[in-house]
Design a protein around this motif. Structure first.
Motif, PDB file in Angstrom:
ATOM      1  N   CYS A  92       8.360   0.718  10.399  1.00 42.61           N
ATOM      2  CA  CYS A  92       7.725   1.981  10.019  1.00 42.61           C
ATOM      3  C   CYS A  92       8.711   3.110  10.305  1.00 42.61           C
ATOM      4  O   CYS A  92       9.197   3.223  11.436  1.00 42.61           O
ATOM      5  CB  CYS A  92       6.469   2.150  10.875  1.00 42.61           C
ATOM      6  SG  CYS A  92       5.141   2.890   9.986  1.00 42.61           S
ATOM      7  N   SER A 131      11.371  14.306   3.857  1.00 37.06           N
ATOM      8  CA  SER A 131      10.860  14.087   2.491  1.00 37.06           C
ATOM      9  C   SER A 131      11.919  14.303   1.412  1.00 37.06           C
ATOM     10  O   SER A 131      11.895  13.674   0.358  1.00 37.06           O
ATOM     11  CB  SER A 131       9.646  14.967   2.221  1.00 37.06           C
ATOM     12  OG  SER A 131       9.943  16.293   2.575  1.00 37.06           O
ATOM     13  N   ALA A 150      13.885  11.089   1.258  1.00 35.85           N
ATOM     14  CA  ALA A 150      13.089   9.856   1.247  1.00 35.85           C
ATOM     15  C   ALA A 150      13.505   8.898   0.130  1.00 35.85           C
ATOM     16  O   ALA A 150      13.646   7.689   0.352  1.00 35.85           O
ATOM     17  CB  ALA A 150      11.598  10.190   1.139  1.00 35.85           C
ATOM     18  N   GLU A 151      13.701   9.452  -1.067  1.00 35.68           N
ATOM     19  CA  GLU A 151      14.013   8.558  -2.193  1.00 35.68           C
ATOM     20  C   GLU A 151      15.334   7.851  -1.986  1.00 35.68           C
ATOM     21  O   GLU A 151      15.478   6.650  -2.240  1.00 35.68           O
ATOM     22  CB  GLU A 151      14.052   9.341  -3.505  1.00 35.68           C
ATOM     23  CG  GLU A 151      12.678   9.779  -4.023  1.00 35.68           C
ATOM     24  CD  GLU A 151      11.675   8.634  -4.009  1.00 35.68           C
ATOM     25  OE1 GLU A 151      10.566   8.830  -3.449  1.00 35.68           O
ATOM     26  OE2 GLU A 151      11.969   7.534  -4.519  1.00 35.68           O
ATOM     27  N   LYS A 158      14.941   5.198   0.652  1.00 37.15           N
ATOM     28  CA  LYS A 158      14.223   4.019   0.099  1.00 37.15           C
ATOM     29  C   LYS A 158      15.171   3.164  -0.726  1.00 37.15           C
ATOM     30  O   LYS A 158      15.119   1.932  -0.684  1.00 37.15           O
ATOM     31  CB  LYS A 158      13.052   4.474  -0.770  1.00 37.15           C
ATOM     32  CG  LYS A 158      11.832   4.943  -0.004  1.00 37.15           C
ATOM     33  CD  LYS A 158      10.717   5.229  -0.985  1.00 37.15           C
ATOM     34  CE  LYS A 158       9.865   6.374  -0.522  1.00 37.15           C
ATOM     35  NZ  LYS A 158       8.912   6.822  -1.557  1.00 37.15           N
ATOM     36  N   VAL A 170       8.965  -1.131  -0.153  1.00 37.18           N
ATOM     37  CA  VAL A 170       7.997  -0.172   0.380  1.00 37.18           C
ATOM     38  C   VAL A 170       6.602  -0.804   0.332  1.00 37.18           C
ATOM     39  O   VAL A 170       6.152  -1.263  -0.710  1.00 37.18           O
ATOM     40  CB  VAL A 170       8.004   1.124  -0.467  1.00 37.18           C
ATOM     41  CG1 VAL A 170       6.927   2.076   0.031  1.00 37.18           C
ATOM     42  CG2 VAL A 170       9.379   1.785  -0.416  1.00 37.18           C
ATOM     43  N   GLU A 214       2.956   4.252   2.295  1.00 37.30           N
ATOM     44  CA  GLU A 214       3.571   5.572   2.444  1.00 37.30           C
ATOM     45  C   GLU A 214       2.493   6.618   2.661  1.00 37.30           C
ATOM     46  O   GLU A 214       1.441   6.562   2.023  1.00 37.30           O
ATOM     47  CB  GLU A 214       4.336   5.895   1.146  1.00 37.30           C
ATOM     48  CG  GLU A 214       5.204   7.119   1.229  1.00 37.30           C
ATOM     49  CD  GLU A 214       6.124   7.247   0.030  1.00 37.30           C
ATOM     50  OE1 GLU A 214       6.446   6.201  -0.584  1.00 37.30           O
ATOM     51  OE2 GLU A 214       6.505   8.376  -0.293  1.00 37.30           O
ATOM     52  N   GLN A 251       5.914   9.257   6.223  1.00 35.06           N
ATOM     53  CA  GLN A 251       5.993   7.991   6.970  1.00 35.06           C
ATOM     54  C   GLN A 251       5.931   6.842   5.969  1.00 35.06           C
ATOM     55  O   GLN A 251       4.979   6.718   5.210  1.00 35.06           O
ATOM     56  CB  GLN A 251       4.828   7.894   7.935  1.00 35.06           C
ATOM     57  CG  GLN A 251       5.052   6.864   9.040  1.00 35.06           C
ATOM     58  CD  GLN A 251       3.928   6.903  10.056  1.00 35.06           C
ATOM     59  OE1 GLN A 251       2.879   6.296   9.849  1.00 35.06           O
ATOM     60  NE2 GLN A 251       4.141   7.634  11.120  1.00 35.06           N
ATOM     61  N   VAL A 252       6.980   6.028   5.993  1.00 34.11           N
ATOM     62  CA  VAL A 252       7.061   4.917   5.034  1.00 34.11           C
ATOM     63  C   VAL A 252       7.090   3.593   5.793  1.00 34.11           C
ATOM     64  O   VAL A 252       7.813   3.436   6.777  1.00 34.11           O
ATOM     65  CB  VAL A 252       8.331   5.037   4.166  1.00 34.11           C
ATOM     66  CG1 VAL A 252       8.399   3.892   3.164  1.00 34.11           C
ATOM     67  CG2 VAL A 252       8.380   6.379   3.451  1.00 34.11           C
ATOM     68  N   LYS A 253       6.306   2.654   5.307  1.00 31.98           N
ATOM     69  CA  LYS A 253       6.302   1.308   5.899  1.00 31.98           C
ATOM     70  C   LYS A 253       7.066   0.387   4.946  1.00 31.98           C
ATOM     71  O   LYS A 253       6.751   0.302   3.761  1.00 31.98           O
ATOM     72  CB  LYS A 253       4.872   0.826   6.073  1.00 31.98           C
ATOM     73  CG  LYS A 253       4.750  -0.483   6.826  1.00 31.98           C
ATOM     74  CD  LYS A 253       3.293  -0.839   7.035  1.00 31.98           C
ATOM     75  CE  LYS A 253       3.146  -2.197   7.672  1.00 31.98           C
ATOM     76  NZ  LYS A 253       1.759  -2.627   7.759  1.00 31.98           N
TER      77      LYS A 253
END
Lengths: 515, 180
Positions: free
Chosen positions: B10, B15, B18-19, B22, B32, B35, B46-48
């Motif tokens: 996690c 932000s 973020a891309e 990822k 992913v 999110e 927050q990204v899992k």
């Protein structure tokens, strides 16, 4: 133009931290209580000194007696020098500081009990003969471990080296799933987390099916990480749990003696040892100090009995109940493998610092290479001089240390020692962006893989475990791991050699024999 | 075994990045799985991520992941500190010029005692103006220099990041991918 702005945490990427629990609070409370006791003792002491005017003379006399005792003791010369300095500099209270720290006074009764446990364990022979290696150097090491520690050299065992904690524990879990009789675990740190839950699921299921599961954990190592709730879960599942040397908020030099071993034994057929504890950072499931580099070894065959014995002796000592060793020894067919395999342990239960002595013996006999992986490098004069002399003599001496430290003060001393050694031609490698936790020594003819750091605590104060072997496939795998790791390293640079670092390291070096 | 099937991590991400994060994590084998935006901080998401537990070259990928995170965080630090020097110098000169203006005002009003105080006040006012102008010039200079420098450093970071992601891609392509 940059698209990156500062987040409120001050970073672009931040791994979500796990809950810490109340462990930190317990540490702080314990430390405060001990400090309070020390303060009370000193106040009482100085009050006493004021009442009895001849106390100055008495304290000077006692300090001198402590100095004479220190000089005649078997401590290392550097340790003697530091203690004499402390006793005389603080002559008013130096003798008290010394008495509070001497393990011969405070460990005396425990050592007697250990001797009884050892004597009883010796009566249980596992029925396997010592394997005698052809290599003379290896034969000497075997003889040393046999005579100094009673450790048998086993043949007919298969070994496999794992170059990371993740690979090691994947294999442990796979083997644990097949357990039918017993599982022993002994770790310095057992921590809540993903790895714990994986273990708990298997161990609880095995315990419910009648498999004997025994776990020893060090109380100081685990108290911040293993919650009371999980201890209760383990006990309620039928798992036998023992803590080593409970952390109590009372001044006791014995608080310093920790069980640093990492041993897993399954059904007497498979055993593991290495540097990794049972916690998520050792498998890189939790980010603590960059990438966590660790290692371990699996043993299958007759040599597993060696680890069973080490574990069961500790269990008998802790529970004060006699153990039937025979029911945990396994009958192996003697398979064709001439490689020597010696599970051994070191600690205060032995009369000599076995870990340090076997390292020294191996270093002395190395002719082509000496590769070392260690998180801390605080050697005594004997080890330091041996490595320096070997490098000057043309032996390829290389040491891999972490670039990312976990303890700043010990790291400064480590780097300072490494820098001093590099002046003799020893090659120092710092693994970039990583914390190296492996404790491996690789010579041209043998290897030691275990829990023994190259520092004073591992040599003189902690209970350790390791495997000595001359198995060619293990040596090749360990060498391949070293070669791969060298490529991820950098050498010492000027950033480690700033004037401030040198001054701080110089001051810390004074007390490094006590570290 | 269920518990051994998938690894998860996690991560709190800025932000704006973020891309890209990822994408880089994707090269490491992560996908992913969830999110959500943080409630009290709109800048953070927050990204899992999850991936199979058994993958080839896992330890090498974990080391690359640490290095990728370090590169991203270094870029964030460079961007955050980009305006520090110009802001500090502007604030320092601004404070000095305010002091001069304040002193000038006092000399004109409270401590006024003839021509000398008027001259001193005028001089103080002039120093105040000079401080403000100097502060503006220095701030602008630092802003220009630091912007160029931070862009250069971030370009270097992006380069290293690209190489790390390529290494991860090669690693995953090099062996059999999937459960062992």
């Amino acid at each position: 133009m940059s698209r990156f702005l500062r987040s409120s945490e001050g970073s672009v990427v931040k791994i979500k931290a796990e809950k810490k629990g109340l462990g930190s609070l317990k540490t702080v409370v314990t430390a405060l209580l001990i400090l309070a006791q020390i303060a009370i003792l000193f106040v009482l002491y100085f009050e006493l000194a004021q009442i009895f005017k001849w106390y100055l003379l008495v304290s000077l006399l006692l300090s001198c007696l402590c100095c004479i005792y220190t000089l005649s003791s078997s401590r290392s010369p550097s340790s003697k020098a530091v203690w004499i300095f402390i006793i005389l500099f603080f002559f008013y209270i130096g003798h008290i500081l010394f008495i509070l720290s001497d393990e011969k006074i405070f460990f005396h009764r425990s050592k007697k009990r250990y001797k009884k446990v050892f004597a009883r364990a010796e009566k249980y022979g596992d029925g396997k003969e010592d394997s005698i290696p052809e290599d003379k150097r290896c034969a000497e090491d075997c003889a040393y471990l046999k005579n100094a520690g009673g450790f048998k050299s086993y043949g007919g065992s298969q070994m496999k080296y794992f170059s990371s904690g993740g690979l090691l524990f994947d294999d442990v879990l796979k083997q644990a799933e097949r357990a039918e009789q017993f599982i022993f675990l002994e770790f310095f740190i057992i921590a809540d987390g993903k790895l714990f839950e994986k273990f708990f699921k298997i161990l609880a299921e095995k315990a419910s099916r009648g498999v004997t599961v025994k776990i020893i954990y060090d109380d100081m190592g685990s108290h911040r990480w293993l919650s009371f709730k999980n201890k209760l879960r383990l006990k309620k599942s039928g798992i036998q749990l023992m803590s080593f040397n409970r952390l109590i908020p009372v001044i006791d030099v014995g608080l310093n003696y920790r069980d640093h071993r990492k041993i897993v034994v399954i059904d007497g057929k498979t055993a593991y040892t290495g540097g990794a504890n049972l916690a998520d950072e050792y498998t890189n499931d939790k980010r603590m100090h960059g990438y966590w580099k660790d290692g371990g070894v699996r043993i299958q065959g007759a040599a597993v009995d060696g680890f069973s014995k080490i574990f069961l002796r500790q269990w008998e000592f802790l529970t004060r109940r006699q153990v039937d060793y025979n029911s945990f020894f396994y009958k192996f067919e003697n398979k064709q493998n001439n490689a020597v395999c010696i599970p051994f342990a070191s600690g205060l239960d032995y009369d000599v610092p076995l870990g340090k002595e076997i390292y020294l013996n191996i270093m002395a006999k190395a002719q082509d290479r000496l590769y070392i992986m260690t998180p801390y490098f605080v050697p005594d004069d004997a080890i330091f001089n041996m490595l320096a002399n070997k490098a000057v003599s043309g032996v390829d001496v290389r040491i891999i240390l972490p670039e990312v430290p976990d303890k700043a003060t010990v790291y400064k001393v480590t780097i300072n020692n490494a820098r001093r050694l590099s002046e003799y031609g020893v090659k120092i490698y710092l693994m970039k962006d990583s914390f190296v936790h492996s404790k491996i020594l690789l010579a041209d003819y043998c290897s030691v893989i275990g829990s023994i750091n190259i520092d004073m605590r591992s040599f003189y104060q902690q209970f350790e475990s390791a495997l000595y072997t001359d198995d060619r496939s293990v040596l090749n795998d360990v060498e391949a791991d070293f070669e791969k790791t060298f490529k991820e390293c950098r050498g010492l640079s000027e950033r480690e050699n700033t004037p401030l670092n040198r001054v701080v390291a110089g001051i810390l070096n004074i007390v490094s024999p006590l570290m | 075994m269920d518990t051994m099937d998938k690894d998860t991590v996690c991560v709190n991400l800025n932000s704006l990045a973020a891309e890209q994060v990822k994408q880089c994590y994707g090269e490491l084998g992560w996908q992913v799985c969830g999110e959500r935006k943080k409630k009290f901080n709109k800048n953070v998401v927050q990204v899992k991520f999850c991936r199979p537990h058994f993958i080839n070259f896992k330890d090498e990928l974990l080391l690359l992941q640490v290095r990728i995170d370090i590169e991203f965080n270094q870029m964030g630090k460079i961007a955050a500190n980009r305006l520090r020097r110009s802001a500090l110098s502007g604030a320092a000169f601004g404070a000095v010029s305010l002091l001069f203006f304040a002193w000038s005002a006092l000399l004109f009003t409270v401590f006024s005692s003839g021509a000398a105080s008027v001259i001193l006040a005028a001089a103080a006012c002039l120093f105040g103006v000079c401080s403000a102008v100097a502060g503006g010039l220095f701030s602008y200079k630092f802003f220009k220099v630091d912007t160029v420098e931070s862009e250069r450093l971030i370009a270097c970071n992006l380069n290293r990041l690209r190489r790390l992601c390529e290494s991860a891609k090669l690693l995953r392509a090099g062996g059999r991918y999937g459960c062992e």
